[in-house]
Design a protein around this motif. Structure first.
Motif, mmCIF file in Angstrom:
data_model
loop_
_atom_site.group_PDB
_atom_site.id
_atom_site.type_symbol
_atom_site.label_atom_id
_atom_site.label_comp_id
_atom_site.label_asym_id
_atom_site.label_seq_id
_atom_site.Cartn_x
_atom_site.Cartn_y
_atom_site.Cartn_z
ATOM 1 N N ARG A 1 4.684 -2.525 9.179
ATOM 2 C CA ARG A 1 4.097 -2.887 10.573
ATOM 3 C C ARG A 1 4.094 -1.452 11.179
ATOM 4 N NH1 ARG A 1 2.774 -7.579 13.046
ATOM 5 N NH2 ARG A 1 3.128 -9.199 11.960
ATOM 6 N N GLY A 2 3.145 -1.158 12.023
ATOM 7 C CA GLY A 2 2.954 0.040 12.840
ATOM 8 C C GLY A 2 2.709 1.191 11.943
ATOM 9 N N CYS A 3 2.308 1.256 11.001
ATOM 10 C CA CYS A 3 1.872 2.544 10.189
ATOM 11 C C CYS A 3 0.784 3.084 10.836
ATOM 12 C CB CYS A 3 1.342 2.234 8.602
ATOM 13 S SG CYS A 3 2.852 1.505 7.680
ATOM 14 N N ALA A 4 0.883 4.517 10.479
ATOM 15 C CA ALA A 4 -0.350 5.350 10.875
ATOM 16 C C ALA A 4 -1.680 4.816 10.665
ATOM 17 C CB ALA A 4 -0.101 6.715 10.455
ATOM 18 N N GLU A 5 -1.740 4.397 9.472
ATOM 19 C CA GLU A 5 -3.069 3.709 9.105
ATOM 20 C C GLU A 5 -3.520 2.599 10.012
ATOM 21 O OE1 GLU A 5 -4.204 0.744 5.423
ATOM 22 O OE2 GLU A 5 -3.483 2.995 4.765
ATOM 23 N N THR A 6 -2.596 2.093 10.512
ATOM 24 C CA THR A 6 -3.246 0.974 11.480
ATOM 25 C C THR A 6 -3.750 1.662 13.042
ATOM 26 O OG1 THR A 6 -0.990 0.697 12.650
ATOM 27 C CG2 THR A 6 -1.477 -0.699 10.563
ATOM 28 N N PHE A 7 -3.581 3.052 13.133
ATOM 29 C CA PHE A 7 -4.103 3.627 14.355
ATOM 30 C C PHE A 7 -5.487 4.343 13.854
ATOM 31 C CE2 PHE A 7 0.340 2.728 15.395
ATOM 32 C CZ PHE A 7 0.301 2.623 16.677
ATOM 33 N N PHE A 8 -5.581 4.997 12.914
ATOM 34 C CA PHE A 8 -6.710 6.070 12.377
ATOM 35 C C PHE A 8 -7.077 5.644 11.057
ATOM 36 C CE2 PHE A 8 -3.111 8.715 12.072
ATOM 37 C CZ PHE A 8 -3.320 9.473 11.097
ATOM 38 N N GLY A 9 -6.639 4.617 10.356
ATOM 39 C CA GLY A 9 -7.470 4.519 9.135
ATOM 40 C C GLY A 9 -8.806 3.874 9.571
ATOM 41 N N ILE B 1 1.485 9.510 4.229
ATOM 42 C CA ILE B 1 1.688 9.552 5.747
ATOM 43 C C ILE B 1 0.863 8.363 6.480
ATOM 44 C CG2 ILE B 1 1.832 12.324 6.024
ATOM 45 C CD1 ILE B 1 -0.934 12.307 7.027
ATOM 46 N N GLY B 2 0.063 7.875 5.747
ATOM 47 C CA GLY B 2 -0.570 6.645 6.272
ATOM 48 C C GLY B 2 0.539 5.490 6.581
ATOM 49 N N HIS B 3 1.637 5.495 5.847
ATOM 50 C CA HIS B 3 2.690 4.610 5.853
ATOM 51 C C HIS B 3 3.975 4.980 6.416
ATOM 52 C CE1 HIS B 3 -0.370 2.061 3.799
ATOM 53 N NE2 HIS B 3 -0.409 2.983 2.617
ATOM 54 N N SER B 4 3.781 6.210 7.224
ATOM 55 C CA SER B 4 4.747 6.652 8.273
ATOM 56 C C SER B 4 4.727 5.608 9.413
ATOM 57 C CB SER B 4 4.767 8.125 8.518
ATOM 58 O OG SER B 4 3.391 8.338 9.314
ATOM 59 N N ILE B 5 5.749 5.169 9.991
ATOM 60 C CA ILE B 5 5.557 4.517 11.128
ATOM 61 C C ILE B 5 5.469 5.134 12.385
ATOM 62 C CG2 ILE B 5 7.114 2.585 12.528
ATOM 63 C CD1 ILE B 5 6.376 2.021 9.633
ATOM 64 N N LEU B 6 4.369 4.724 13.214
ATOM 65 C CA LEU B 6 4.303 5.264 14.669
ATOM 66 C C LEU B 6 4.685 4.293 15.696
ATOM 67 C CD1 LEU B 6 0.749 7.077 14.375
ATOM 68 C CD2 LEU B 6 3.079 8.102 13.993
ATOM 69 N N GLN B 7 4.634 2.903 15.446
ATOM 70 C CA GLN B 7 5.257 2.034 16.357
ATOM 71 C C GLN B 7 6.114 0.986 15.677
ATOM 72 O OE1 GLN B 7 1.737 -0.019 18.220
ATOM 73 N NE2 GLN B 7 3.223 -1.136 19.910
ATOM 74 N N ILE B 8 7.079 0.952 16.281
ATOM 75 C CA ILE B 8 8.050 -0.255 15.586
ATOM 76 C C ILE B 8 7.446 -1.606 16.052
ATOM 77 C CG2 ILE B 8 10.221 -1.396 16.030
ATOM 78 C CD1 ILE B 8 11.395 1.416 16.640
ATOM 79 N N ASP B 9 7.305 -2.313 14.849
ATOM 80 C CA ASP B 9 6.874 -4.026 14.957
ATOM 81 C C ASP B 9 5.493 -3.779 15.459
ATOM 82 O OD1 ASP B 9 9.151 -5.000 14.196
ATOM 83 O OD2 ASP B 9 10.104 -5.178 16.300
ATOM 84 N N GLY B 10 4.600 -2.625 15.115
ATOM 85 C CA GLY B 10 3.149 -2.629 15.588
ATOM 86 C C GLY B 10 2.417 -3.646 14.552
ATOM 87 N N LEU B 11 1.364 -3.333 14.696
ATOM 88 C CA LEU B 11 0.187 -4.041 13.572
ATOM 89 C C LEU B 11 0.470 -4.124 12.283
ATOM 90 C CD1 LEU B 11 -3.167 -3.022 15.399
ATOM 91 C CD2 LEU B 11 -1.971 -5.324 15.623
ATOM 92 N N PRO B 12 0.183 -5.138 11.554
ATOM 93 C CA PRO B 12 0.365 -5.242 10.085
ATOM 94 C C PRO B 12 -0.420 -4.068 9.185
ATOM 95 C CG PRO B 12 -0.701 -7.195 10.818
ATOM 96 C CD PRO B 12 -0.415 -6.505 12.294
ATOM 97 N N CYS B 13 0.113 -3.459 8.382
ATOM 98 C CA CYS B 13 -0.473 -2.739 7.476
ATOM 99 C C CYS B 13 -0.806 -3.274 6.287
ATOM 100 C CB CYS B 13 0.195 -1.385 7.353
ATOM 101 S SG CYS B 13 -0.428 -0.151 6.454
ATOM 102 N N SER B 14 -1.801 -2.771 5.443
ATOM 103 C CA SER B 14 -1.934 -3.293 3.876
ATOM 104 C C SER B 14 -0.924 -3.020 3.059
ATOM 105 C CB SER B 14 -3.186 -2.436 3.608
ATOM 106 O OG SER B 14 -2.828 -1.024 3.420
ATOM 107 N N CYS B 15 0.160 -2.162 3.339
ATOM 108 C CA CYS B 15 1.291 -1.922 2.447
ATOM 109 C C CYS B 15 2.521 -3.259 2.770
ATOM 110 C CB CYS B 15 1.920 -0.483 2.866
ATOM 111 S SG CYS B 15 2.578 -0.313 4.317
ATOM 112 N N GLY B 16 2.271 -3.993 3.767
ATOM 113 C CA GLY B 16 3.393 -4.839 4.178
ATOM 114 C C GLY B 16 4.065 -4.237 5.261
#
Length: 395
Positions: free
Chosen positions: A264-272, A247-262
């Motif tokens: 953008r907008g993954c849940a991890e970028t909000f509360f990782g 779920i850390g790589h489910s998308i919460l925001q289209i074109d959000g911040l880049p994630c470690s998985c490649g």
């Protein structure tokens, strides 16, 4: 077509039925086990005697008789003679625990990772397992097996760790590495099981539950990465290649911040953990966590939602904000919110759950698969015939 069942498997199934009944309700007598399981009284008596001799069960004080008849002897799982070792490979550390059949932590140790290379991690983990095994042996506890929780997508069918972005691992043939390392460290040849660390965390709550997890539970772990362990219909739900619960790589925001998985907008970028470190008030990350909990609830409808991990330990207010967010969604829909609580084992949840993974497989022989993760299992002698008569053995 008539199918002849394997007698050894039938016996293992019957044993697991009794153990699971006793785990659910401690203190049942032999007669009650027979009634609940549908097995004959003589079969239950023989299996109970065998399980007591092997250290799975123990007898309590004789209970008073109800009406006419002999007093019954209550039975319970034996938490003193058999145990499992669990390993969590976290992004920053290794955690190793020895756990009893009843979920008691008998020993625990944590070390920073000596390096990120898979071979280095396996050697370090094996050394800690050997130390834990020695401690259990001194306590008179027989080792049932070793479980390992990994921070990424583990494919149980192939034994491959497919993807662990926070360790930089892709397509690592992990099981042979840990098996070899355990042997070199002097750990006896026991069953070895491997799974994603969020999945093992879920089992720490499910296998050693106090009753709020009925056939289903979801554990959300919050740390450097974010994941979910999902138990549905009494089994881990891992997906086709072990990717379920990422779920850390489910998308919460289209074109959000880049994630470690490649992405953008993954849940991890909000509360990782990295995202929380950038916030003036880290508990603000709890709102996004609450959104994810809402989505898990409406998708799977579990009996319980459990949240844990390093971020929750450092910032306990995150869980409170997430609970409030979920409650707001439930109120808007006019339905009661599900149970949401913190992890009982704290930072040891994944390691304890890795130990519980061994028990999870042991108690479900029909679900066992000939996977690489079981390559070090001890061969069990063929089961003898079990007579189906002589009810006088029942106490």
């Amino acid at each position: 077509m008539k199918t002849t069942g394997d007698q050894q498997l039938v016996k293992r199934i019957n044993r697991s039925v009794l153990l699971r009944l006793l785990r659910r309700q401690s203190g049942l007598s032999r007669a009650q086990l027979a009634q609940e399981s549908g097995l004959t009284k003589s079969t239950v008596s023989l299996l109970v005697r065998e399980l007591i001799d092997e250290g799975w069960m123990t007898e309590g004080d004789v209970a008073a008789a109800q009406g006419l008849g002999r007093p019954s002897t209550p039975l319970r799982l034996d938490g003193s003679r058999r145990g499992m070792i669990g390993v969590e490979v976290a992004v920053e550390a290794l955690r190793v625990v020895g756990v009893s059949l009843t979920g008691e932590v008998l020993c625990a140790q944590e070390e920073p990772l000596a390096g990120n290379a898979p071979e280095t991690v396996c050697r370090q983990a094996a050394g800690l397992v050997a130390q834990a095994w020695e401690q259990l042996t001194r306590q008179g506890v027989q080792l049932l097996g070793v479980g390992v929780g990994l921070p990424g997508a583990f494919d149980e069918a192939s034994g491959m760790l497919r993807f662990a972005p926070n360790l930089g691992w892709r397509n690592v043939d992990f099981v042979p590495l840990i098996t070899q390392a355990l042997g070199q460290a002097g750990v006896p040849p026991v069953a070895v099981h491997v799974q994603n660390e969020a999945d093992t965390a879920a089992l720490s709550e499910y296998e050693f539950s106090e009753g709020d997890a009925q056939d289903s539970l979801i554990f959300v772990t919050c740390g450097a990465g974010v994941g979910a362990g999902i138990v549905l219909n009494d089994r881990l739900f891992t997906g086709a290649q072990g990717m379920a619960g990422e779920i850390g790589h489910s998308i919460l925001q289209i074109d959000g911040l880049p994630c470690s998985c490649g992405r953008r907008g993954c849940a991890e970028t909000f509360f990782g953990a990295r995202a929380l470190s950038r916030l003036a008030d880290p508990t603000q990350g709890g709102q996004a966590l609450g959104v994810v909990l809402q989505n898990l609830w409406t998708t799977f409808n579990p009996s319980a939602l459990v949240v844990g991990g390093p971020s929750c330990e450092r910032h306990p207010g995150i869980l409170q904000v997430a609970q409030a967010t979920l409650q707001a969604y439930a109120s808007s829909a006019g339905v009661p919110a599900p149970l949401v609580r913190g992890a009982r084992y704290g930072l040891l949840a994944s390691a304890v759950g890795a130990a519980a993974l061994v028990l999870h497989h042991e108690l479900r022989p029909m679900h066992a698969r000939a996977t690489p993760g079981q390559s070090r299992a001890i061969e069990v002698p063929a089961a003898p015939d079990i007579p189906e008569t002589d009810s006088s053995l029942i106490a």
